[in-house]
Design a protein around this motif. Structure first.
Motif, short mmCIF file in Angstrom:
data_model
loop_
_atom_site.label_atom_id
_atom_site.label_comp_id
_atom_site.label_asym_id
_atom_site.label_seq_id
_atom_site.Cartn_x
_atom_site.Cartn_y
_atom_site.Cartn_z
N THR A 174 69.97 72.64 -14.40
CA THR A 174 68.52 72.80 -14.61
C THR A 174 68.26 73.30 -16.03
O THR A 174 67.40 72.77 -16.75
CB THR A 174 67.94 73.78 -13.56
OG1 THR A 174 68.26 73.32 -12.26
CG2 THR A 174 66.43 73.91 -13.70
N GLU A 175 69.03 74.31 -16.44
CA GLU A 175 68.87 74.88 -17.79
C GLU A 175 69.25 73.88 -18.88
O GLU A 175 68.55 73.74 -19.88
CB GLU A 175 69.81 76.08 -17.95
CG GLU A 175 69.10 77.41 -17.93
CD GLU A 175 70.11 78.55 -18.02
OE1 GLU A 175 70.89 78.59 -18.99
OE2 GLU A 175 70.10 79.37 -17.08
N VAL A 197 67.74 70.28 -23.49
CA VAL A 197 67.74 69.02 -24.26
C VAL A 197 66.42 68.25 -24.09
O VAL A 197 66.26 67.16 -24.64
CB VAL A 197 68.94 68.12 -23.88
CG1 VAL A 197 70.26 68.83 -24.14
CG2 VAL A 197 68.85 67.63 -22.44
N GLY A 198 65.50 68.79 -23.33
CA GLY A 198 64.18 68.16 -23.17
C GLY A 198 64.21 66.92 -22.29
O GLY A 198 63.36 66.05 -22.42
N SER A 200 70.99 64.25 -22.60
CA SER A 200 69.67 63.69 -22.91
C SER A 200 69.58 62.22 -22.51
O SER A 200 68.49 61.67 -22.44
CB SER A 200 69.35 63.85 -24.40
OG SER A 200 70.36 63.25 -25.15
N LEU A 201 70.71 61.57 -22.24
CA LEU A 201 70.62 60.14 -21.91
C LEU A 201 70.79 59.82 -20.43
O LEU A 201 70.55 58.68 -20.02
CB LEU A 201 71.58 59.32 -22.79
CG LEU A 201 73.07 59.32 -22.58
CD1 LEU A 201 73.49 58.13 -21.73
CD2 LEU A 201 73.76 59.21 -23.94
N VAL A 202 71.17 60.80 -19.60
CA VAL A 202 71.39 60.48 -18.18
C VAL A 202 70.08 60.47 -17.39
O VAL A 202 69.13 61.16 -17.70
CB VAL A 202 72.32 61.48 -17.46
CG1 VAL A 202 73.76 61.22 -17.79
CG2 VAL A 202 71.92 62.90 -17.69
N ASP A 203 70.09 59.65 -16.32
CA ASP A 203 68.96 59.61 -15.39
C ASP A 203 69.20 60.51 -14.19
O ASP A 203 68.26 60.83 -13.46
CB ASP A 203 68.75 58.17 -14.89
CG ASP A 203 68.43 57.21 -16.01
OD1 ASP A 203 67.44 57.45 -16.73
OD2 ASP A 203 69.18 56.23 -16.19
#
Ligand code: DX5
Ligand code: ZN
Length: 219
Positions: free
Chosen positions: A159-160, A165-166, A128-131
């Motif tokens: 992709t999944e 994690v939105g 959830s925190l990676v760009d």
């Protein structure tokens, strides 16, 4: 929108300024910069001074791929050199969460790369925190290697994972053995940033090479 990023590793190292300007004119979307330290991978390339020197000669987004041990020691220098994306290897970072936060604090976008043998599940906690997530489709260290087909399934897993994690902002990047034939399956699986070394810099007409790659896109 699929972005094509030629990898400087396959450029003519005796003529780098002209090489970078050539791919910018030829329709490249970003420049992929492979920093190797001779320890994490069995090859040595270039460091921050060379990247800083090239920064003055192009407006392309700089995407640094660190195949080094202790990549965190380069964060401040790379940010200062004008790099926009800094990607570290999961396998090189026992304290990955800390490193990713430090990259973000520097003002750069943070990415994590996975070697072919590293499962996507290793990214569950930081997804959830990676760009950016970079799936290696060859074993890192050298240009011109053969594409590893199971990388396509791993891109599908990323992709999944990002959907679960939105995280709808993160980029999925693929690197290694990309040609007009392999770009189709990787883009269909969800990769949007496509690194290509020998398929662009290795060709005499880079505009034609980038057009040929775009022609293979399946989405
Ligand atoms: C390999 C590098 C790649 C390399 C790709 O370790 O990370 O970026 O330049 O080269 P090609 O596209 O020729 O496989
Ligand atoms: Zn790379």
């Amino acid at each position: 929108m699929i972005q094509i990023g030629p990898s400087l590793l396959s450029a003519d190292f005796s003529n780098l300024k002209a090489e970078v300007q050539d791919i910018e004119r030829s329709g490249a979307d970003f420049l992929h910069l492979d920093m190797m330290d001779g320890h994490f991978v069995p090859n040595l390339t270039f460091g921050v001074p060379l990247i800083a020197a090239l920064r003055k000669h192009t407006n392309l987004t700089f995407d640094a791929h660190l195949m080094t041990e202790c990549p965190e020691v380069y964060i401040d220098e790379l940010a200062h050199a004008g790099v926009q994306y800094m990607t570290v290897h999961e396998e090189a970072c026992p304290h990955l969460d800390r490193v990713l936060h430090k990259i973000k604090e520097s003002g750069m976008k943070c990415g994590v790369a996975l070697n072919p043998s590293t499962p996507v599940s290793s990214l569950e906690c930081i997804a959830s925190l990676v760009d950016l997530i970079l799936i290696m489709s060859v074993n890192p260290g050298f240009g011109g290697q053969k594409f590893i087909p199971y990388a396509v399934d791993k891109i599908g897993d990323v992709t999944e994972l990002l959907a679960t994690v939105g995280n709808d902002k993160a980029v999925i990047e693929v690197d290694g053995g990309i040609t007009a034939d392999t770009i189709g399956p990787v883009t269909a699986a969800g990769a949007t940033w496509i690194v290509a070394g020998s398929a662009v810099f290795g060709q005499p007409d880079r505009a034609e090479a980038i057009r040929a790659l775009r022609g293979g896109i399946l989405v």
